[in-house]
Design a protein around this motif. Sequence first.
Motif, PDB file in Angstrom:
ATOM      1  N   THR A 147      30.047 -25.343  25.137  1.00 11.14           N
ATOM      2  CA  THR A 147      31.338 -25.791  25.659  1.00 11.14           C
ATOM      3  C   THR A 147      32.276 -26.231  24.538  1.00 11.14           C
ATOM      4  O   THR A 147      33.317 -26.836  24.795  1.00 11.14           O
ATOM      5  CB  THR A 147      31.143 -26.950  26.648  1.00 11.14           C
ATOM      6  OG1 THR A 147      30.459 -28.029  25.974  1.00 11.14           O
ATOM      7  CG2 THR A 147      30.333 -26.506  27.856  1.00 11.14           C
ATOM      8  N   ALA A 148      31.904 -25.965  23.288  1.00  9.50           N
ATOM      9  CA  ALA A 148      32.734 -26.346  22.145  1.00  9.50           C
ATOM     10  C   ALA A 148      34.107 -25.689  22.239  1.00  9.50           C
ATOM     11  O   ALA A 148      34.256 -24.571  22.744  1.00  9.50           O
ATOM     12  CB  ALA A 148      32.048 -25.956  20.844  1.00  9.50           C
ATOM     13  N   THR A 149      35.114 -26.374  21.721  1.00 15.62           N
ATOM     14  CA  THR A 149      36.471 -25.832  21.697  1.00 15.62           C
ATOM     15  C   THR A 149      36.616 -24.762  20.622  1.00 15.62           C
ATOM     16  O   THR A 149      37.279 -23.738  20.827  1.00 15.62           O
ATOM     17  CB  THR A 149      37.486 -26.963  21.440  1.00 15.62           C
ATOM     18  OG1 THR A 149      37.311 -27.984  22.417  1.00 15.62           O
ATOM     19  CG2 THR A 149      38.915 -26.442  21.490  1.00 15.62           C
ATOM     20  N   VAL A 150      36.005 -24.999  19.474  1.00 18.72           N
ATOM     21  CA  VAL A 150      36.096 -24.086  18.329  1.00 18.72           C
ATOM     22  C   VAL A 150      34.735 -23.440  18.119  1.00 18.72           C
ATOM     23  O   VAL A 150      33.732 -24.136  17.941  1.00 18.72           O
ATOM     24  CB  VAL A 150      36.527 -24.831  17.054  1.00 18.72           C
ATOM     25  CG1 VAL A 150      36.572 -23.873  15.862  1.00 18.72           C
ATOM     26  CG2 VAL A 150      37.879 -25.502  17.257  1.00 18.72           C
ATOM     27  N   LYS A 151      34.702 -22.101  18.127  1.00 12.85           N
ATOM     28  CA  LYS A 151      33.443 -21.370  17.991  1.00 12.85           C
ATOM     29  C   LYS A 151      33.518 -20.444  16.777  1.00 12.85           C
ATOM     30  O   LYS A 151      34.374 -19.555  16.709  1.00 12.85           O
ATOM     31  CB  LYS A 151      33.144 -20.583  19.263  1.00 12.85           C
ATOM     32  CG  LYS A 151      32.977 -21.490  20.484  1.00 12.85           C
ATOM     33  CD  LYS A 151      32.630 -20.723  21.741  1.00 12.85           C
ATOM     34  CE  LYS A 151      32.481 -21.662  22.937  1.00 12.85           C
ATOM     35  NZ  LYS A 151      32.074 -20.948  24.163  1.00 12.85           N
ATOM     36  N   ILE A 152      32.601 -20.682  15.834  1.00 13.53           N
ATOM     37  CA  ILE A 152      32.593 -19.992  14.545  1.00 13.53           C
ATOM     38  C   ILE A 152      31.239 -19.334  14.356  1.00 13.53           C
ATOM     39  O   ILE A 152      30.210 -19.905  14.727  1.00 13.53           O
ATOM     40  CB  ILE A 152      32.858 -20.997  13.394  1.00 13.53           C
ATOM     41  CG1 ILE A 152      34.223 -21.676  13.576  1.00 13.53           C
ATOM     42  CG2 ILE A 152      32.767 -20.316  12.038  1.00 13.53           C
ATOM     43  CD1 ILE A 152      34.453 -22.848  12.631  1.00 13.53           C
ATOM     44  N   VAL A 153      31.235 -18.148  13.769  1.00 12.85           N
ATOM     45  CA  VAL A 153      29.993 -17.483  13.357  1.00 12.85           C
ATOM     46  C   VAL A 153      30.057 -17.290  11.852  1.00 12.85           C
ATOM     47  O   VAL A 153      31.116 -16.936  11.306  1.00 12.85           O
ATOM     48  CB  VAL A 153      29.808 -16.128  14.071  1.00 12.85           C
ATOM     49  CG1 VAL A 153      28.521 -15.445  13.591  1.00 12.85           C
ATOM     50  CG2 VAL A 153      29.769 -16.324  15.583  1.00 12.85           C
ATOM     51  N   MET A 154      28.941 -17.519  11.172  1.00 12.31           N
ATOM     52  CA  MET A 154      28.889 -17.356   9.722  1.00 12.31           C
ATOM     53  C   MET A 154      27.717 -16.475   9.314  1.00 12.31           C
ATOM     54  O   MET A 154      26.577 -16.739   9.672  1.00 12.31           O
ATOM     55  CB  MET A 154      28.757 -18.712   9.022  1.00 12.31           C
ATOM     56  CG  MET A 154      28.677 -18.604   7.494  1.00 12.31           C
ATOM     57  SD  MET A 154      28.578 -20.209   6.667  1.00 12.31           S
ATOM     58  CE  MET A 154      26.911 -20.742   7.133  1.00 12.31           C
ATOM     59  N   GLY A 155      28.006 -15.422   8.581  1.00 14.37           N
ATOM     60  CA  GLY A 155      26.988 -14.580   7.969  1.00 14.37           C
ATOM     61  C   GLY A 155      27.310 -14.396   6.509  1.00 14.37           C
ATOM     62  O   GLY A 155      28.274 -14.969   5.985  1.00 14.37           O
ATOM     63  N   HIS A 156      26.524 -13.566   5.830  1.00 16.44           N
ATOM     64  CA  HIS A 156      26.825 -13.286   4.429  1.00 16.44           C
ATOM     65  C   HIS A 156      27.701 -12.047   4.279  1.00 16.44           C
ATOM     66  O   HIS A 156      28.665 -12.036   3.518  1.00 16.44           O
ATOM     67  CB  HIS A 156      25.531 -13.094   3.628  1.00 16.44           C
ATOM     68  CG  HIS A 156      25.781 -12.734   2.193  1.00 16.44           C
ATOM     69  ND1 HIS A 156      26.460 -13.555   1.329  1.00 16.44           N
ATOM     70  CD2 HIS A 156      25.460 -11.610   1.471  1.00 16.44           C
ATOM     71  CE1 HIS A 156      26.544 -12.984   0.132  1.00 16.44           C
ATOM     72  NE2 HIS A 156      25.953 -11.797   0.198  1.00 16.44           N
ATOM     73  N   HIS A 157      27.384 -10.997   5.017  1.00 14.74           N
ATOM     74  CA  HIS A 157      28.104  -9.738   4.866  1.00 14.74           C
ATOM     75  C   HIS A 157      29.373  -9.718   5.717  1.00 14.74           C
ATOM     76  O   HIS A 157      29.391 -10.250   6.832  1.00 14.74           O
ATOM     77  CB  HIS A 157      27.202  -8.562   5.225  1.00 14.74           C
ATOM     78  CG  HIS A 157      26.093  -8.347   4.242  1.00 14.74           C
ATOM     79  ND1 HIS A 157      24.919  -9.071   4.282  1.00 14.74           N
ATOM     80  CD2 HIS A 157      25.990  -7.498   3.189  1.00 14.74           C
ATOM     81  CE1 HIS A 157      24.124  -8.673   3.293  1.00 14.74           C
ATOM     82  NE2 HIS A 157      24.752  -7.725   2.617  1.00 14.74           N
ATOM     83  N   PRO A 158      30.434  -9.093   5.225  1.00 17.04           N
ATOM     84  CA  PRO A 158      31.715  -9.131   5.923  1.00 17.04           C
ATOM     85  C   PRO A 158      31.791  -8.191   7.124  1.00 17.04           C
ATOM     86  O   PRO A 158      31.008  -7.240   7.239  1.00 17.04           O
ATOM     87  CB  PRO A 158      32.709  -8.685   4.836  1.00 17.04           C
ATOM     88  CG  PRO A 158      31.908  -7.856   3.891  1.00 17.04           C
ATOM     89  CD  PRO A 158      30.522  -8.446   3.903  1.00 17.04           C
ATOM     90  N   VAL A 159      32.778  -8.469   7.977  1.00 19.65           N
ATOM     91  CA  VAL A 159      33.083  -7.580   9.101  1.00 19.65           C
ATOM     92  C   VAL A 159      34.441  -6.923   8.915  1.00 19.65           C
ATOM     93  O   VAL A 159      34.898  -6.186   9.785  1.00 19.65           O
ATOM     94  CB  VAL A 159      33.046  -8.347  10.441  1.00 19.65           C
ATOM     95  CG1 VAL A 159      31.660  -8.906  10.713  1.00 19.65           C
ATOM     96  CG2 VAL A 159      34.108  -9.452  10.480  1.00 19.65           C
ATOM     97  N   ASP A 160      35.085  -7.173   7.791  1.00 20.53           N
ATOM     98  CA  ASP A 160      36.393  -6.614   7.515  1.00 20.53           C
ATOM     99  C   ASP A 160      36.533  -6.448   6.007  1.00 20.53           C
ATOM    100  O   ASP A 160      35.775  -7.048   5.224  1.00 20.53           O
ATOM    101  CB  ASP A 160      37.498  -7.534   8.053  1.00 20.53           C
ATOM    102  CG  ASP A 160      38.841  -6.843   8.204  1.00 20.53           C
ATOM    103  OD1 ASP A 160      38.929  -5.619   7.915  1.00 20.53           O
ATOM    104  OD2 ASP A 160      39.812  -7.509   8.608  1.00 20.53           O
ATOM    105  N   ALA A 161      37.486  -5.635   5.594  1.00 13.09           N
ATOM    106  CA  ALA A 161      37.750  -5.407   4.181  1.00 13.09           C
ATOM    107  C   ALA A 161      39.240  -5.192   3.991  1.00 13.09           C
ATOM    108  O   ALA A 161      39.914  -4.607   4.838  1.00 13.09           O
ATOM    109  CB  ALA A 161      36.973  -4.196   3.668  1.00 13.09           C
TER     110      ALA A 161
END
Length: 271
Positions: free
Chosen positions: A140-154
């Motif tokens: 139910t968090a207001t701010v939802k973040i995901v963190m990995g090492h490899h990018p999803v954009d360039a």
Amino acid sequence: MRLIQLSDLHFGTEQPAVVAALVARVQQLQPDVILLSGDITQRARRAQFAACRRFLNQLPAVPVLAVPGNHDLPLFNLWQRFSQPYAHYRRIFGHRLAPVYDNGDVLVVGVNTTRPGKHVDGGFSAATIASVSQYLRASTATVKIVMGHHPVDAVLATDEQNVAAGAEAAVRAWTAAGMQLYLAGHIHYPFFADLEHRYPGIPPQCWTAQAGTAISRRVRADIANSFNVIEWLPQQQMLCLQRWDDTQVGGGFTRVAQQLIAVRQPPALRG
């Protein structure tokens, strides 16, 4: 609330003067959480992880959320790479390779994008995409973040090869489940980008924040050592993304870029 994202520390190639400047700035900024988005060491050696522990001991005593990078798996010790690839990493950061932080208002879900059978490349498995989606939907968090090492954009064409396998499926699933921000490293090229440009049709106000290398001499071209700050401003209902570079002009790390993002409304309230 203030989160600091440090990436690609590459202990074993650290620059002592830059380390000292970073410690001073982080102490001054007083974060609530410290995020490490992989490549913590250069060669996954026990001594390099120990150096990271000593570094973290100099920072404010706040929660640390870390995910491994490809450099955190042994390269030359093939037996260890395929039998116990995360052994040294786990001695410092614990058993979980995909940890979660949730204070009720801000959720950060860690993702392990490394693959022991690959030297550099990373990706998202179907199981990972499903489990992260479940975390996002359940919170139910207001701010939802995901963190990995490899990018999803360039931003650069030369970095397209570094975008994680399965990135589109992950971004579409996770933004539908409530993710607003994806954090990564790996390419040593910092930038903020609106993910809708790369993935048309996803919900608006979904971004990625790429961090550069914080302390390593393995900088890229003329890109300075850098780190990111993510501030949650509840009164304004905004996220503030900041990039801090080592300007090497006597002031240490200095804020050089900022992006304000309106916080996404829950799916039930949109429209």
